[in-house]
Each structure stands twice: as structure tokens, then as C-alpha cells.
Scaffold this motif. Structure first.
Motif, short mmCIF file in Angstrom:
data_model
loop_
_atom_site.label_atom_id
_atom_site.label_comp_id
_atom_site.label_asym_id
_atom_site.label_seq_id
_atom_site.Cartn_x
_atom_site.Cartn_y
_atom_site.Cartn_z
N GLN A 43 0.86 -1.19 0.00
CA GLN A 43 0.00 0.00 0.00
C GLN A 43 0.88 1.23 0.00
OE1 GLN A 43 -2.25 -0.59 3.69
NE2 GLN A 43 -4.11 -0.54 2.48
N THR A 44 0.37 2.30 -0.53
CA THR A 44 1.11 3.55 -0.40
C THR A 44 1.06 3.96 1.07
OG1 THR A 44 -0.81 4.98 -0.76
CG2 THR A 44 0.42 4.28 -2.73
N LEU A 45 2.00 4.75 1.48
CA LEU A 45 2.05 5.21 2.87
C LEU A 45 0.79 6.01 3.21
CD1 LEU A 45 3.67 5.31 5.48
CD2 LEU A 45 4.85 7.33 4.59
N GLU A 46 0.31 6.80 2.26
CA GLU A 46 -0.90 7.61 2.46
C GLU A 46 -2.12 6.72 2.70
OE1 GLU A 46 -3.52 10.16 -0.56
OE2 GLU A 46 -1.54 11.07 -0.20
N GLY A 78 2.64 12.03 11.40
CA GLY A 78 4.06 12.35 11.46
C GLY A 78 4.97 11.13 11.47
N PHE A 79 4.41 9.93 11.45
CA PHE A 79 5.21 8.71 11.48
C PHE A 79 5.95 8.49 10.17
CE2 PHE A 79 2.86 5.87 14.82
CZ PHE A 79 3.36 6.66 15.84
N THR A 80 7.13 7.93 10.31
CA THR A 80 7.89 7.47 9.14
C THR A 80 7.23 6.18 8.63
OG1 THR A 80 9.34 6.06 10.44
CG2 THR A 80 10.04 8.37 10.11
N GLU A 81 7.70 5.69 7.50
CA GLU A 81 7.15 4.44 6.97
C GLU A 81 7.40 3.29 7.95
OE1 GLU A 81 6.92 1.91 2.82
OE2 GLU A 81 8.01 3.81 2.88
N ASN A 82 8.57 3.24 8.56
CA ASN A 82 8.91 2.19 9.51
C ASN A 82 8.01 2.26 10.75
OD1 ASN A 82 10.50 -0.03 10.46
ND2 ASN A 82 11.59 1.40 11.79
N THR A 84 5.07 3.61 10.91
CA THR A 84 3.72 3.27 10.47
C THR A 84 3.54 1.76 10.40
OG1 THR A 84 3.61 5.33 9.20
CG2 THR A 84 1.98 3.65 8.66
N MET A 85 4.54 1.05 9.91
CA MET A 85 4.47 -0.41 9.85
C MET A 85 4.45 -1.00 11.27
SD MET A 85 3.99 -1.56 6.88
CE MET A 85 4.33 -3.29 7.14
N MET A 86 5.22 -0.43 12.18
CA MET A 86 5.20 -0.90 13.58
C MET A 86 3.80 -0.77 14.16
SD MET A 86 8.54 0.60 15.48
CE MET A 86 10.00 0.93 14.54
N TYR A 87 3.17 0.36 13.90
CA TYR A 87 1.82 0.60 14.41
C TYR A 87 0.82 -0.34 13.74
CZ TYR A 87 -2.36 3.09 15.92
OH TYR A 87 -3.58 3.41 16.48
N ASP A 88 0.96 -0.53 12.44
CA ASP A 88 0.08 -1.44 11.69
C ASP A 88 0.18 -2.85 12.27
OD1 ASP A 88 -1.65 -2.49 9.78
OD2 ASP A 88 -0.48 -1.79 8.07
N ARG A 89 1.39 -3.33 12.48
CA ARG A 89 1.58 -4.67 13.06
C ARG A 89 0.99 -4.75 14.46
NH1 ARG A 89 6.87 -4.14 10.58
NH2 ARG A 89 6.85 -5.36 8.67
N LEU A 90 1.17 -3.70 15.23
CA LEU A 90 0.67 -3.69 16.61
C LEU A 90 -0.84 -3.82 16.67
CD1 LEU A 90 0.89 -3.26 19.69
CD2 LEU A 90 0.69 -0.82 19.22
N ILE A 91 -1.55 -3.04 15.87
CA ILE A 91 -3.01 -3.08 16.00
C ILE A 91 -3.67 -4.16 15.15
CG2 ILE A 91 -3.08 -0.65 16.68
CD1 ILE A 91 -4.49 -0.07 14.00
N ASN A 92 -2.91 -4.79 14.25
CA ASN A 92 -3.52 -5.81 13.39
C ASN A 92 -2.99 -7.22 13.58
OD1 ASN A 92 -5.56 -4.50 11.69
ND2 ASN A 92 -3.85 -3.16 11.16
N SER A 93 -1.97 -7.42 14.37
CA SER A 93 -1.42 -8.76 14.57
C SER A 93 -1.99 -9.50 15.77
CB SER A 93 0.10 -8.70 14.68
OG SER A 93 0.66 -8.24 13.47
N PRO A 94 -2.14 -8.86 16.93
CA PRO A 94 -2.68 -9.62 18.08
C PRO A 94 -4.10 -10.10 17.78
CG PRO A 94 -1.69 -7.58 18.82
CD PRO A 94 -1.75 -7.52 17.32
N SER A 95 -4.47 -11.21 18.39
CA SER A 95 -5.77 -11.80 18.11
C SER A 95 -6.88 -11.26 18.99
CB SER A 95 -5.69 -13.32 18.25
OG SER A 95 -5.38 -13.64 19.59
N ASN A 96 -6.56 -10.41 19.95
CA ASN A 96 -7.59 -9.91 20.84
C ASN A 96 -7.29 -8.49 21.28
OD1 ASN A 96 -8.85 -9.58 23.69
ND2 ASN A 96 -9.92 -11.32 22.81
N ASP A 97 -8.31 -7.65 21.29
CA ASP A 97 -8.16 -6.25 21.70
C ASP A 97 -7.73 -6.11 23.15
OD1 ASP A 97 -8.38 -4.48 19.64
OD2 ASP A 97 -10.31 -3.67 20.23
#
Length: 140
Positions: A43-46, A78-82, A84-97
Motif C-alpha cells: 500500500q502507499t504510505l498515504e 508524522g510517522f515514518t514508513e517504519n 507506520t508499519m510498527m503501528y500497523d503490526r501492533l493493531i492488526n497482529s494480536p488476536s484480541n483487543d
């Protein structure tokens, strides 16, 4: 009076019957899993940031809706691409909120794969040291 109670009991039984279904009747709802999202999808960063803004606000658990949406509003653009990926993994990888919530408020230790600068920012955000009233930002 007995007739009124009989009618009320009949209505309650009917409501209980119509609200249950064979597919959800035996589901343990105490531990609901988050649907898996492929964070490695190109995906694009945007576009990634736009999706993360939305996902941060629509978690299904009000505590995380509030924490993550206000965090994303404050930091995500304001996040860099790296980062942003850390945040994406954090909120989309765990199986439970609840896992995410307990890590953020430091009730449970954060697993190594999510213990990074973004998690540090989230923990600081959750402490709300300035005691600002938080409310979810609008989606538009």
C-alpha cells in the motif's frame, strides 16, 4: 394481575427465542478474536495511514477506540514508513483487543515483537499526564 404477568413472561420468552440463533448460541463471547488483516499487503504510505486512522477508531472495544483513535490523531501523520508499519503490526497482529489494551496500560508485559518506540509512545499517551479530556476525533 396474573394475566399481565403471564403476558410479560410470554413476551420475554419470545424475545429470548428470536434473539438467539443456532450459529451463535454456543459461542464463547468472552474472548472474541480480531479479524486478521494482511499488514504486509503493498500500500502507499498515504493509504496505509488512512486505513490505520479508521482502524484505530473502530476497534469494537471502547477503551481501545478512545486510546488508539486519539493516539493516531496525534502521532500517525508524522510517522515514518517504519513507524507506520510498527503501528500497523501492533493493531492488526494480536488476536484480541484486550491484549493490546493490557500492554498499553502496562497491566501485562509487552511481547518483544511489539515492544518498540511506537508502543512507548502509546504507553505515554495512555498515561495522559496532562489530564486532557480525550474524545474520539471525527472520521472525516
Amino acid at each position: 394481575m396474573l394475566r399481565g404477568r403471564s403476558v410479560i413472561n410470554a413476551i420475554r420468552k419470545l424475545q429470548a427465542f428470536t434473539l438467539s440463533s443456532d450459529t451463535t448460541q454456543h459461542v464463547d463471547t468472552t474472548y472474541m478474536e480480531i479479524p486478521v488483516y494482511d499488514v504486509e499487503k503493498p500500500q502507499t504510505l498515504e493509504k496505509r495511514k488512512a486505513r490505520l486512522h479508521y482502524q484505530s477508531r473502530k476497534r469494537g472495544m471502547l477503551e481501545n477506540d478512545l486510546l488508539l483513535s486519539t493516539f493516531a490523531k496525534k502521532h500517525l501523520d508524522g510517522f515514518t514508513e517504519n513507524q507506520t508499519m510498527m503501528y500497523d503490526r501492533l493493531i492488526n497482529s494480536p488476536s484480541n483487543d484486550w491484549d493490546i489494551f493490557y500492554w498499553i496500560i502496562e497491566k501485562k508485559p509487552t511481547p518483544k515483537e511489539f515492544d518498540n518506540e511506537v508502543m512507548d509512545l502509546l504507553k505515554k499517551h495512555a498515561k495522559n499526564e496532562n489530564r486532557n479530556a480525550l474524545s474520539q476525533p471525527p472520521l472525516y
